[in-house]
Every structure is written in C-alpha cells, then in structure tokens.
Design an enzyme around this catalytic site. Structure first.
Site, PDB file in Angstrom:
ATOM      1  N   TYR A  98      56.319  31.479  62.096  1.00  0.00           N
ATOM      2  CA  TYR A  98      56.218  32.875  61.656  1.00  0.00           C
ATOM      3  C   TYR A  98      56.532  33.785  62.840  1.00  0.00           C
ATOM      4  CZ  TYR A  98      53.585  31.088  57.588  1.00  0.00           C
ATOM      5  OH  TYR A  98      53.192  30.430  56.456  1.00  0.00           O
ATOM      6  N   PHE A 121      53.594  26.475  58.409  1.00  0.00           N
ATOM      7  CA  PHE A 121      53.010  27.165  57.248  1.00  0.00           C
ATOM      8  C   PHE A 121      51.625  27.768  57.520  1.00  0.00           C
ATOM      9  CE2 PHE A 121      56.016  24.202  55.154  1.00  0.00           C
ATOM     10  CZ  PHE A 121      56.770  25.124  54.451  1.00  0.00           C
TER      11      PHE A 121
END
Length: 227
Positions: free
Chosen positions: A69, A80
């Site tokens: 991210y 994730f």
C-alpha cells in the site's frame, strides 16, 4: 547498512545466494537511496516483516500480493494487511466479505493480518517497497527476481505448500511452482475492479481442505472483532 541484515536468520540462510547476486546489489543500492531521499513504505525495518512470523520450513500457505500500500501508515510488510487502527482498504474489505460468505467468519474490526502469519501463512508481496502515493514505483527494480526466488525455494521443498494466487499478476507465478507436489488455488483479484469474479470462489475453505489433505492443521481465519 545491508538489507539482508533485516532478514530473519532462518530465511537468510535459505536465500544467501540471492543476496550475493549482482541484481540484488543494484536493488539494495536503489532501495537505500530511495529511503534516504523519498518517503518510502513500509518503514525500512519492516521490509521483510512477512518472514519474521514464520520459519521457511513452517510455511503452510503463501498468499501473494503485488505492491505494498502506498498511503501513509498503511503498509507494514505483509501483503493485503494494514496496521491495527488503520482504515481497511477496499481489497481487504472484499477479502473479509468472502471470508464471511465462505466460512462464516465475522467481519473483523482490524485489517491487521499478523494472526494469519503466525499460523503459517507467508503474506508476500512481489515488490517489497514503494514510494509514497506512487503505486508500482519500485516495480521492475529487482524485487520480483528476489520474490520469485522465494516462491521457487518453497516449490523445491518436499513438504507441500498451498499457493493462493489472486489476479492475473499473481497467477503468472504458477509457472514457478511444482504442481505435482503443491496445490495452487487461483481466482480473480479481490480489488473492486474484479471483485465480482472473486466473490464465490471460496478460497479459505479450499485452503483448509488442502491443508487437511496434507495432514496439516487448518487455518483459523477469524480475526478480532468488536463483538
């Protein structure tokens, strides 16, 4: 500083030859300069966090992500996953929806997946670092070669592993895996762009069925809830 010093000893021994290859030396020089000059995620001490929870010989499942991210405070080295207290990203929300449909898990209040890692799931991104707000900014710099080596080392193991490959990018890695020994579970990616094809694929019950076939204990997928 050497990046390999951040890698847990057990994995360091397995991947020793990778750390000495020219591509890794180039990757290391690039990554260290990026951390010096730019805002890069995850924090440098968490680049290899996925490897800290589980020894090489204890990996039961590999879940492959693509890129960390790139929003502030999100990435912490597990694909994730976001740190406790951080807003749950859309892909992870969809993972939790399928988890609820598949095996009835309550929707967690946290997006932190460390409890999965502790049970033998290697939550590996193909690329391990990224510039702030610049998706894929560290792609094609050498991380893919390194993480392909991790996948290949696990494939070379005689003790079977379940490989969970979501989306076209991850599914291309199937060619690195010995299908006679291991089980590959493939589907669409859980991102909002492809979630319709992800929903209903029941990956979590399939993983547990495969693990039981191998004689391993199943994963307890339930994460902490507010209930």
């Amino acid at each position: 500083m050497k990046l390999k010093e951040k890698m847990p000893e057990n994995w360091s021994a397995i991947l020793a030859e990778e750390f000495e290859k020219p591509y890794f030396e180039e990757l290391e020089a690039f990554v260290l300069k990026e951390y010096e000059m730019q805002t890069v995620y995850p924090p440098i001490e968490q680049i290899f966090a996925a490897f800290e929870y589980i020894a090489f010989e204890d990996v039961k499942v590999l879940l492959l992500g693509q890129d960390p991210y790139h929003g502030e405070g999100q990435a912490h080295g597990l694909c994730f996953s976001v740190k406790d207290g951080v807003k749950i990203p859309p892909s992870l929300r969809n993972i939790f929806k399928e988890l609820n449909t598949d095996i009835g898990c309550d929707i967690p209040h946290t997006g932190c997946l460390t409890e999965w890692a502790k049970q033998g799931i290697l939550l590996l991104n193909a690329v391990l670092t990224v510039r702030k707000k610049e998706a894929a900014s560290h792609a094609s710099r050498g991380w893919e070669t390194f993480t392909n080596a991790v996948i290949s080392k696990l494939s070379d193991r005689s003790d079977p592993v379940v490989f969970l490959l979501w989306g076209g990018y991850a599914r291309k890695k199937a060619k690195l895996i010995d299908k006679k020994c291991h089980i590959i579970i493939e589907s669409a990616h859980p991102s909002p762009l492809s979630a319709k094809k992800f929903f209903g694929t029941r990956p979590f019950s399939k993983v547990n069925k495969a693990l039981q076939k191998f004689g391993h204990s199943p994963i307890d997928w339930q994460l902490p809830t507010n209930n």
